[in-house]
Write an enzyme that holds these catalytic residues in place. Structure first.
Site, PDB file in Angstrom:
ATOM      1  N   GLY A  26      -7.387   1.177   3.078  1.00  0.00           N
ATOM      2  CA  GLY A  26      -8.811   1.310   2.804  1.00  0.00           C
ATOM      3  C   GLY A  26      -9.142   1.801   1.416  1.00  0.00           C
ATOM      4  O   GLY A  26     -10.290   1.732   0.989  1.00  0.00           O
ATOM      5  N   GLY A  27      -8.158   2.338   0.703  1.00  0.00           N
ATOM      6  CA  GLY A  27      -8.403   2.784  -0.657  1.00  0.00           C
ATOM      7  C   GLY A  27      -9.290   4.018  -0.742  1.00  0.00           C
ATOM      8  O   GLY A  27      -9.528   4.721   0.241  1.00  0.00           O
ATOM      9  N   THR A  28      -9.806   4.270  -1.942  1.00  0.00           N
ATOM     10  CA  THR A  28     -10.592   5.471  -2.210  1.00  0.00           C
ATOM     11  C   THR A  28     -11.859   5.529  -1.373  1.00  0.00           C
ATOM     12  O   THR A  28     -12.186   6.575  -0.795  1.00  0.00           O
ATOM     13  CB  THR A  28     -10.952   5.530  -3.705  1.00  0.00           C
ATOM     14  OG1 THR A  28      -9.758   5.632  -4.475  1.00  0.00           O
ATOM     15  CG2 THR A  28     -11.844   6.728  -4.002  1.00  0.00           C
ATOM     16  N   CYS A  29     -12.589   4.440  -1.292  1.00  0.00           N
ATOM     17  CA  CYS A  29     -13.891   4.443  -0.614  1.00  0.00           C
ATOM     18  C   CYS A  29     -13.778   4.962   0.813  1.00  0.00           C
ATOM     19  O   CYS A  29     -14.504   5.862   1.220  1.00  0.00           O
ATOM     20  CB  CYS A  29     -14.488   3.044  -0.621  1.00  0.00           C
ATOM     21  SG  CYS A  29     -16.082   2.946   0.246  1.00  0.00           S
TER      22      CYS A  29
ATOM     23  N   GLU B 125       0.843  -1.193   0.000  1.00  0.00           N
ATOM     24  CA  GLU B 125       0.000   0.000   0.000  1.00  0.00           C
ATOM     25  C   GLU B 125       0.876   1.240   0.000  1.00  0.00           C
ATOM     26  O   GLU B 125       1.701   1.432   0.886  1.00  0.00           O
ATOM     27  CB  GLU B 125      -0.927   0.001   1.223  1.00  0.00           C
ATOM     28  CG  GLU B 125      -1.782   1.248   1.367  1.00  0.00           C
ATOM     29  CD  GLU B 125      -2.614   1.530   0.125  1.00  0.00           C
ATOM     30  OE1 GLU B 125      -2.375   2.583  -0.494  1.00  0.00           O
ATOM     31  OE2 GLU B 125      -3.473   0.695  -0.233  1.00  0.00           O
TER      32      GLU B 125
ATOM     33  N   HIS C  12     -47.701  -0.221   3.557  1.00  0.00           N
ATOM     34  CA  HIS C  12     -48.203   1.148   3.465  1.00  0.00           C
ATOM     35  C   HIS C  12     -47.984   1.855   4.797  1.00  0.00           C
ATOM     36  O   HIS C  12     -48.172   1.248   5.841  1.00  0.00           O
ATOM     37  CB  HIS C  12     -49.697   1.137   3.135  1.00  0.00           C
ATOM     38  CG  HIS C  12     -50.321   2.500   3.152  1.00  0.00           C
ATOM     39  ND1 HIS C  12     -50.207   3.373   2.102  1.00  0.00           N
ATOM     40  CD2 HIS C  12     -51.040   3.139   4.121  1.00  0.00           C
ATOM     41  CE1 HIS C  12     -50.835   4.494   2.397  1.00  0.00           C
ATOM     42  NE2 HIS C  12     -51.357   4.379   3.618  1.00  0.00           N
TER      43      HIS C  12
END
Length: 454
Positions: A37-40, A32, A435
């Protein structure tokens, strides 16, 4: 060092794959170059949705008088606190990933940039590592047109580091990222202008959806310039100036966000030293099991051009993991494209839309309903948008859906599930929904679908 597997990138496909490989007794190296965690986790879904949540709170607070809720005095925005909250959410996710990777005895974590030496080995920080299996999960980054290279601009990453509200935010690009930031910062108090080179926003959507999104944004006093071909972009210490070709108008603002698309992070991996093939845009070519042109090298996530979303990245992991340790039944072509744009109200899409159906000449039917005909939407005072479902005439199966409306990103999943089940639309038509909800009208709108004219 020799490993059973090497993973490049700790994004939404790389992390679970590392855990699975380790669980199956394999010695794994994960490389890394940035934050876990990367972009997200770091600059995408997690931080932007936390900002969008704050922006919605501000909007609702300021616009509740017609619900009988009146606020005395001004509503102020504390961007430093919004940023602090974002960092806390990110930090929790990131630390969990880091702990999982670093505490697993089967996994070795390398922090740095990896470069391929050949089809089996890479160099990281001067050390050569090799493996029989290599997985590329390096993601993508913002594409910056040459017009902006010599002036100060922001991408989505930089915008999330601001601590003061921009006075006037100019956004170049009318796609998902640009529109999310436009509405977000307008609700924070910025004046916002969007420059799009095309004739409508989100050009991959149906024209009526694009028009409805334009109306929603313009109602919040967001200025939109269409057919805006940038002739020149300049800046001084406090202001950005943009000239549009064919127009005498010069647009000036305090901040510039460039949101003109993404490019894959494949140009700095040394792939020229391998037999891995790229397409003309730099994405790594893959087969049904995400294998590249080199069978022991896989490409997952945004770098393969097969999704560019967190959920598709995770599904890439699922496909590869099934190929390695399952029965190899999962494949890329089984996936229905689905996504959401988190403007307010959100746009949610799955499968084909009207434009795609007409281009393929498929005989189809359409069921639609405007949100202002739905009781639950009226009760909430959120009646903007439209629901559209497309049905193949011959099989009665659902081809796709475009939902623009309050909570659309949630109830689109009923359509997604029906498409994966391969059930005819009548299954949903004949179902009894709760509903009062928005989704209870989906069976009603499916009672009488109409022929889609080609």
């Amino acid at each position: 060092m020799k490993f059973d597997a090497i993973i490049l990138g700790s994004g939404q496909a790389g992390n679970p794959l590392a855990a699975s490989l380790a669980k199956n007794g394999q010695k794994v190296a994960i490389v890394e170059k940035g934050k876990f965690g990367g972009t997200c986790v770091n600059t995408g879904c997690t931080p932007t949705k936390s900002y969008i949540a704050s922006a919605r709170r501000a909007f609702v607070t300021k616009n509740s008088s017609n619900h009988g809720v009146e606020v005395q005095g001004d509503v102020s925005i504390n961007l430093k606190q919004i940023k602090k909250r974002k960092e806390e959410i990110i930090g929790e996710s990131r630390s969990g990933i880091e702990k999982m990777l670093e505490e697993n005895e089967q996994i070795s974590v390398y922090r740095g940039i990896a470069n391929f030496r050949d089809n089996h080995s890479l160099e990281v920080n001067g050390e050569v590592i090799s493996a029989e299996k290599i997985f590329i999960n390096t993601g993508a980054r913002s594409r910056i047109p040459s017009e902006f290279e010599n002036i100060h601009y922001y991408t989505n990453e930089g915008m999330l580091e601001l601590e003061e509200i921009p006075e006037h935010l100019i956004i170049v690009g009318g796609g998902y990222i640009g529109l999310e930031f436009a509405q977000m910062f307008r609700r924070f108090g910025s004046k916002v202008s969007i420059l799009d080179h095309g004739s409508r926003l989100m050009k991959q959507e149906d024209e009526d959806i694009s028009e409805a999104i334009k109306d929603i944004l313009e109602k919040e006093d967001i200025k939109i310039y269409f057919n805006a071909k940038i002739e020149e972009a300049t800046a001084n210490k406090t202001e950005v100036f943009i000239n549009i070709k064919g127009s005498e108008e010069k647009i000036s603002g305090s901040h510039l966000l460039v949101a003109t698309g993404r490019i894959p992070n494949t140009d700095n991996l040394g792939l020229e030293n391998t037999d891995v093939e790229l397409d003309e845009k730099g994405y790594i070519k893959v087969n049904e099991q995400l294998q590249t042109s080199v069978r022991h090298i896989w490409a997952l996530g945004d770098c393969n051009g097969e999704g560019a979303f967190t959920h598709t990245s995770f599904n890439d992991y699922q496909i590869v993991n099934d190929h390695l340790f399952g029965n190899s039944s999962r494949k890329l072509s089984d996936r229905f494209t689905c996504y959401a744009a988190y403007i307010d109200p959100p746009l949610a899409r799955v499968g084909m839309n009207e434009k795609m159906i007409k281009e393929k000449g498929i005989k189809a039917e359409i069921a639609s309903m405007p949100m202002n005909k739905i009781s639950r939407a009226k009760e909430m005072g959120e009646t903007e948008g439209i629901l559209k479902i497309y049905i193949e005439a011959a099989t009665k199966k659902i081809l796709g859906a475009s939902f623009l409306g309050t909570r659309a990103d949630e109830y689109i999943h009923g359509i997604i599930d029906a498409m994966y089940a391969g059930t005819p639309y009548t299954t949903i038509r004949d179902a009894v929904h709760i509903h009062p909800t928005v989704s209870e009208l989906i069976p009603s709108m499916l009672e009488s679908p109409e022929k889609l004219e080609l």
